[in-house]
Design a protein around this motif. Structure first.
Motif, PDB file in Angstrom:
ATOM      1  N   ALA A   1       0.835  -1.197   0.000  1.00 28.98           N
ATOM      2  CA  ALA A   1       0.000   0.000   0.000  1.00 28.98           C
ATOM      3  C   ALA A   1       0.870   1.248   0.000  1.00 28.98           C
ATOM      4  O   ALA A   1       0.716   2.130  -0.831  1.00 28.98           O
ATOM      5  CB  ALA A   1      -0.937  -0.011   1.208  1.00 28.98           C
TER       6      ALA A   1
ATOM      7  N   ASP B   1       1.122  -0.029  17.210  1.00 32.14           N
ATOM      8  CA  ASP B   1       1.334  -1.065  16.202  1.00 32.14           C
ATOM      9  C   ASP B   1       2.443  -1.986  16.687  1.00 32.14           C
ATOM     10  O   ASP B   1       3.556  -1.526  16.954  1.00 32.14           O
ATOM     11  CB  ASP B   1       1.724  -0.424  14.874  1.00 32.14           C
ATOM     12  CG  ASP B   1       1.775  -1.431  13.729  1.00 32.14           C
ATOM     13  OD1 ASP B   1       1.469  -2.608  13.961  1.00 32.14           O
ATOM     14  OD2 ASP B   1       2.117  -1.027  12.606  1.00 32.14           O
TER      15      ASP B   1
ATOM     16  N   THR C   1      -9.577  -6.584  -0.916  1.00 30.52           N
ATOM     17  CA  THR C   1      -9.119  -6.255   0.428  1.00 30.52           C
ATOM     18  C   THR C   1     -10.246  -5.712   1.295  1.00 30.52           C
ATOM     19  O   THR C   1     -10.421  -6.129   2.447  1.00 30.52           O
ATOM     20  CB  THR C   1      -7.967  -5.241   0.369  1.00 30.52           C
ATOM     21  OG1 THR C   1      -6.892  -5.800  -0.390  1.00 30.52           O
ATOM     22  CG2 THR C   1      -7.458  -4.908   1.758  1.00 30.52           C
ATOM     23  N   ASP C   2     -11.030  -4.788   0.769  1.00 26.51           N
ATOM     24  CA  ASP C   2     -12.105  -4.182   1.552  1.00 26.51           C
ATOM     25  C   ASP C   2     -13.164  -5.207   1.929  1.00 26.51           C
ATOM     26  O   ASP C   2     -13.697  -5.179   3.049  1.00 26.51           O
ATOM     27  CB  ASP C   2     -12.749  -3.027   0.774  1.00 26.51           C
ATOM     28  CG  ASP C   2     -11.810  -1.837   0.626  1.00 26.51           C
ATOM     29  OD1 ASP C   2     -10.893  -1.710   1.468  1.00 26.51           O
ATOM     30  OD2 ASP C   2     -11.975  -1.052  -0.330  1.00 26.51           O
TER      31      ASP C   2
ATOM     32  N   LYS D   1     -11.817  -7.341   4.709  1.00 30.32           N
ATOM     33  CA  LYS D   1     -11.824  -6.583   5.965  1.00 30.32           C
ATOM     34  C   LYS D   1     -13.215  -6.575   6.584  1.00 30.32           C
ATOM     35  O   LYS D   1     -13.371  -6.656   7.811  1.00 30.32           O
ATOM     36  CB  LYS D   1     -11.346  -5.156   5.719  1.00 30.32           C
ATOM     37  CG  LYS D   1      -9.841  -5.020   5.539  1.00 30.32           C
ATOM     38  CD  LYS D   1      -9.457  -3.558   5.370  1.00 30.32           C
ATOM     39  CE  LYS D   1      -7.940  -3.392   5.250  1.00 30.32           C
ATOM     40  NZ  LYS D   1      -7.564  -1.971   5.089  1.00 30.32           N
TER      41      LYS D   1
ATOM     42  N   GLU E   1      -0.306  -5.363   1.680  1.00 30.10           N
ATOM     43  CA  GLU E   1      -1.340  -4.410   2.089  1.00 30.10           C
ATOM     44  C   GLU E   1      -2.585  -5.136   2.581  1.00 30.10           C
ATOM     45  O   GLU E   1      -3.281  -4.674   3.481  1.00 30.10           O
ATOM     46  CB  GLU E   1      -1.662  -3.453   0.924  1.00 30.10           C
ATOM     47  CG  GLU E   1      -2.855  -3.784   0.065  1.00 30.10           C
ATOM     48  CD  GLU E   1      -2.739  -5.046  -0.787  1.00 30.10           C
ATOM     49  OE1 GLU E   1      -3.730  -5.471  -1.390  1.00 30.10           O
ATOM     50  OE2 GLU E   1      -1.638  -5.640  -0.852  1.00 30.10           O
TER      51      GLU E   1
ATOM     52  N   GLU F   1      -1.481  -7.138   6.193  1.00 30.32           N
ATOM     53  CA  GLU F   1      -1.355  -6.206   7.311  1.00 30.32           C
ATOM     54  C   GLU F   1      -2.700  -5.583   7.627  1.00 30.32           C
ATOM     55  O   GLU F   1      -3.071  -5.407   8.795  1.00 30.32           O
ATOM     56  CB  GLU F   1      -0.337  -5.118   6.970  1.00 30.32           C
ATOM     57  CG  GLU F   1       0.106  -4.321   8.185  1.00 30.32           C
ATOM     58  CD  GLU F   1       0.073  -2.820   7.972  1.00 30.32           C
ATOM     59  OE1 GLU F   1       0.407  -2.102   8.920  1.00 30.32           O
ATOM     60  OE2 GLU F   1      -0.305  -2.365   6.881  1.00 30.32           O
ATOM     61  N   GLY F   2      -3.468  -5.259   6.582  1.00 32.62           N
ATOM     62  CA  GLY F   2      -4.760  -4.606   6.786  1.00 32.62           C
ATOM     63  C   GLY F   2      -5.755  -5.465   7.527  1.00 32.62           C
ATOM     64  O   GLY F   2      -6.405  -5.014   8.473  1.00 32.62           O
TER      65      GLY F   2
ATOM     66  N   ASN G   1      -4.818  -5.990  11.226  1.00 32.57           N
ATOM     67  CA  ASN G   1      -5.186  -4.839  12.053  1.00 32.57           C
ATOM     68  C   ASN G   1      -6.672  -4.854  12.382  1.00 32.57           C
ATOM     69  O   ASN G   1      -7.073  -4.613  13.528  1.00 32.57           O
ATOM     70  CB  ASN G   1      -4.824  -3.536  11.337  1.00 32.57           C
ATOM     71  CG  ASN G   1      -3.317  -3.326  11.229  1.00 32.57           C
ATOM     72  OD1 ASN G   1      -2.546  -3.953  11.947  1.00 32.57           O
ATOM     73  ND2 ASN G   1      -2.903  -2.449  10.326  1.00 32.57           N
TER      74      ASN G   1
ATOM     75  N   ASN H   1       0.148   4.852   8.553  1.00 34.00           N
ATOM     76  CA  ASN H   1      -1.155   4.213   8.317  1.00 34.00           C
ATOM     77  C   ASN H   1      -1.891   3.906   9.616  1.00 34.00           C
ATOM     78  O   ASN H   1      -2.869   3.151   9.619  1.00 34.00           O
ATOM     79  CB  ASN H   1      -1.002   2.945   7.472  1.00 34.00           C
ATOM     80  CG  ASN H   1      -0.209   1.863   8.180  1.00 34.00           C
ATOM     81  OD1 ASN H   1       0.344   2.080   9.264  1.00 34.00           O
ATOM     82  ND2 ASN H   1      -0.144   0.691   7.577  1.00 34.00           N
ATOM     83  N   ARG H   2      -1.441   4.509  10.723  1.00 37.03           N
ATOM     84  CA  ARG H   2      -2.088   4.301  12.022  1.00 37.03           C
ATOM     85  C   ARG H   2      -2.579   5.604  12.639  1.00 37.03           C
ATOM     86  O   ARG H   2      -2.992   5.633  13.795  1.00 37.03           O
ATOM     87  CB  ARG H   2      -1.101   3.633  12.987  1.00 37.03           C
ATOM     88  CG  ARG H   2      -0.656   2.248  12.580  1.00 37.03           C
ATOM     89  CD  ARG H   2      -1.803   1.261  12.591  1.00 37.03           C
ATOM     90  NE  ARG H   2      -1.482   0.092  13.360  1.00 37.03           N
ATOM     91  CZ  ARG H   2      -2.375  -0.743  13.868  1.00 37.03           C
ATOM     92  NH1 ARG H   2      -3.648  -0.510  13.693  1.00 37.03           N
ATOM     93  NH2 ARG H   2      -2.019  -1.784  14.559  1.00 37.03           N
TER      94      ARG H   2
END
Length: 595
Positions: free
Chosen positions: A137, A158, A353-354, A357, A383, A386-387, A390, A445-446
């Motif tokens: 990403a 993180d 990805t979305d 998630k 991406e 890791e996504g 999280n 990204n956090r």
């Protein structure tokens, strides 16, 4: 004598017929029947290991991975849909005098078919070239903030370390990592520092601060914030209900993928307690339960032994089955976690990805957390992994060696499994009397909005037992010229005040929830202004943390480092230390030679 020679040639011809008609390698179940794996044939119905699932995978593969063309009975991407191969080239002419009509050799030839001389025939299709489909990403390096405009900085913690081991893989392969693959905070948090243990378990982690000068900028200062969670040993942690979700698709067939996954799971089996439950879900084009919930380490190793890679990757359906399996064996008050091992190449079913998630965000409400383990090269969906880690209240690690597997699921098993604080957020407010500008190193990204800090509905990072979190701010004292130019209009400028070093330069606030809790708790710390005036060059543990931060920024092409190079980074990191710190210095040397 000539007669015996003729008979020998005839027998050789019959032998050739036998070889040509011999079957290839027997499938898994056939091997079992031949005595190579008798345990798979004589297993009782209640045996938790189901290695025969791979035979079903092979049978169903073309049905699952293919998709029918409109108006056609053929499956796309299946063998039936491919064009027929060109006919083989004609055999070369026989060598003169070798095959005489009626000779023993010609008899063998009629029985066994034409005998050809092997030659360098052209390959019928162009040889496939390996494709690099890795995705990162990437986030832009965080910009400078003016305290007068944005005095408050907020971010979620993180504890992921995947970026560091992935960077190591690139450098060891003789390549520089893509800038988008480098997350500086994950490089810093890969290492352990000398933060004090919490004084009691009422607050699950300690909070430390340090200030030093900046090696690459004489005008600025470095502020380090360190958190350390309390430690637990194996006997202290709750029982664990673990579901291993293993990618066994064809892309996992290389030596740095599935064989390393098997090594990882075998190492983990040795760390499990007798009251832990373990299941294994496998997926390629189809999805299935390889190992039903069991506490028997031998059954775990038996299941691992029959893993092999084949087919495409149905990751979305696999996640659903893994969560379902975890819920059926749910341990109230225990550890309930899915550990997913993959190269991230989801190409069948839900792969967006979305969308993934959303699945994970919904499923985490059941109390099942998700840890992601990435493997191999060429297909890494960094991406994505890791996504969803999280979102799944878990962590992401990249496994590039058996040593790393042992570190993540051996030495740090309690940290990986047992969460001691969830939704941990950090917020720092700078005093404009003492601090003019600042920038947060990493965590791009956090970042969170200021108002998200007190909102308990906002998901943030989790801390496991023994985990450490480090954040570094580069700050510019009010009396310095700073990074940003002076503004034209007086009302837009910072009011000039004489610095008062008897006060505070900043206040740090932390919010966290206890596992199972819904309401956050608050911790506050003030940083004395005198430490800004008395800051000295970083040394010891602080110097090493700053060196790793500089390394990450250098790899990312951070413009704020100026001329600070890898040689400076190596010198700043010092000497000695454990294996991992010594390895870091070697990686810095590799980066210098390859840059």
């Amino acid at each position: 004598m000539r007669r015996f020679s003729s008979i020998s040639k005839i027998l050789c011809g019959f032998a050739a017929v036998g070889l040509i008609g011999a079957p290839g390698t027997a499938p898994l179940e056939a091997q079992s029947r031949q005595g190579k794996r008798p345990d798979l044939v004589r297993m009782p119905p209640s045996h938790p290991v189901n290695c025969s699932i791979f035979t079903r995978f092979d049978r169903d593969q073309v049905i699952v991975t293919g998709s029918r063309r409109k108006g056609s009975g053929r499956l796309q991407n299946s063998p039936a849909a491919l064009p027929p191969p060109p006919p083989p080239p004609p055999p070369p002419a026989p060598i003169a005098g070798q095959f005489q009509k009626g000779s023993p050799t010609s008899v063998a030839r009629r029985i066994a078919g034409p005998i050809t001389v092997p030659g360098p025939y052209p390959y019928p299709y162009p040889r496939p070239q390996p494709q690099d489909r890795e995705k990162y990403a990437g986030e832009e390096v965080a910009s400078i903030k003016r305290v007068a405009d944005e005095p408050v900085s907020t971010f979620a913690v993180d504890v992921d370390t995947g970026s560091y081991s992935n960077v190591r893989r690139f450098l060891n392969d003789g390549k520089m990592p893509p800038e988008a693959a480098v997350r500086t905070e994950e490089l810093i948090n890969y290492f352990r520092y000398d933060y004090p243990e919490p004084s009691s378990r009422e607050a699950p982690f300690s909070v430390s601060t340090d200030l030093s000068t900046t090696p690459w900028n004489d005008a600025s200062r470095l502020l380090r914030i360190g958190l350390r969670g309390y430690d637990v040993n194996s006997s202290e942690r709750p029982r664990a209900n673990l579901v291993f979700l293993v990618d066994v698709s064809g892309s996992m067939g290389s030596k740095d993928k599935l064989p390393l996954v098997k090594s990882t799971l075998t190492s983990l089996a040795n760390e499990l307690r007798s009251d832990d439950r373990v299941s294994i879900v496998v997926y390629s084009g189809t999805v299935g339960l390889l190992l039903a919930p069991t506490s028997n380490k031998d059954h775990v190793k038996e299941a691992v032994d029959c893993l092999y890679a084949r087919g495409s990757t149905a990751g979305g359906d696999a996640l659903k089955l893994a969560y379902s399996t975890a819920r059926k064996s749910f341990l109230k008050g225990g550890i309930n976690r899915i550990i997913m091992a993959t190269d991230g190449d989801f190409n069948v079913g839900t792969s967006n990805t979305d969308e993934l998630k959303k699945i994970v965000a919904k499923e985490r409400e059941s109390g099942v957390n998700l840890t992601m383990l990435g493997y191999g090269t060429g297909n890494i969906r960094d991406e994505l992994m890791e996504g969803i880690a999280n979102v799944g209240n878990g962590n992401y690690a990249y496994i590039d060696s058996a040593m790393e597997a042992k570190k993540v699921l051996g030495e740090e098993l309690s940290s990986t499994l047992f969460t001691i604080a969830k939704d941990v957020k950090i917020q720092i407010e700078f005093n404009p009397m003492h601090v003019k500008e600042y920038r947060l190193i990493g965590y791009e990204n956090r970042l969170l909005a200021e108002e998200d800090f007190a909102n308990d509905k906002i998901d943030a990072g989790d801390i496991g037992a023994g985990h450490q979190v480090t954040a570094l701010y580069e700050i510019m004292p009010a009396k310095s010229s700073g990074w940003l130019p002076e503004r034209r209009y007086p009302a837009n400028r910072v009011v000039d005040r004489k610095p008062d070093f008897t006060g505070e330069i900043a206040q740090i606030k932390l919010r966290y929830k206890l596992p199972g809790g819904d309401k956050s708790r608050l911790i506050k710390r003030q940083i004395a202004a005198g430490s800004l005036n008395n800051a000295k060059a970083p040394r010891g543990d602080m110097a090493f943390a700053v060196a790793v931060a500089a390394f990450g920024q250098k790899l990312r092409g951070d413009k704020y480092l100026g001329d600070y190079d890898y040689g400076n980074i190596q010198r700043l990191s010092g000497n000695g230390g454990n294996f991992w710190r010594q390895e870091f210095r070697k990686l810095s040397d590799l980066a210098q030679s390859q840059s």
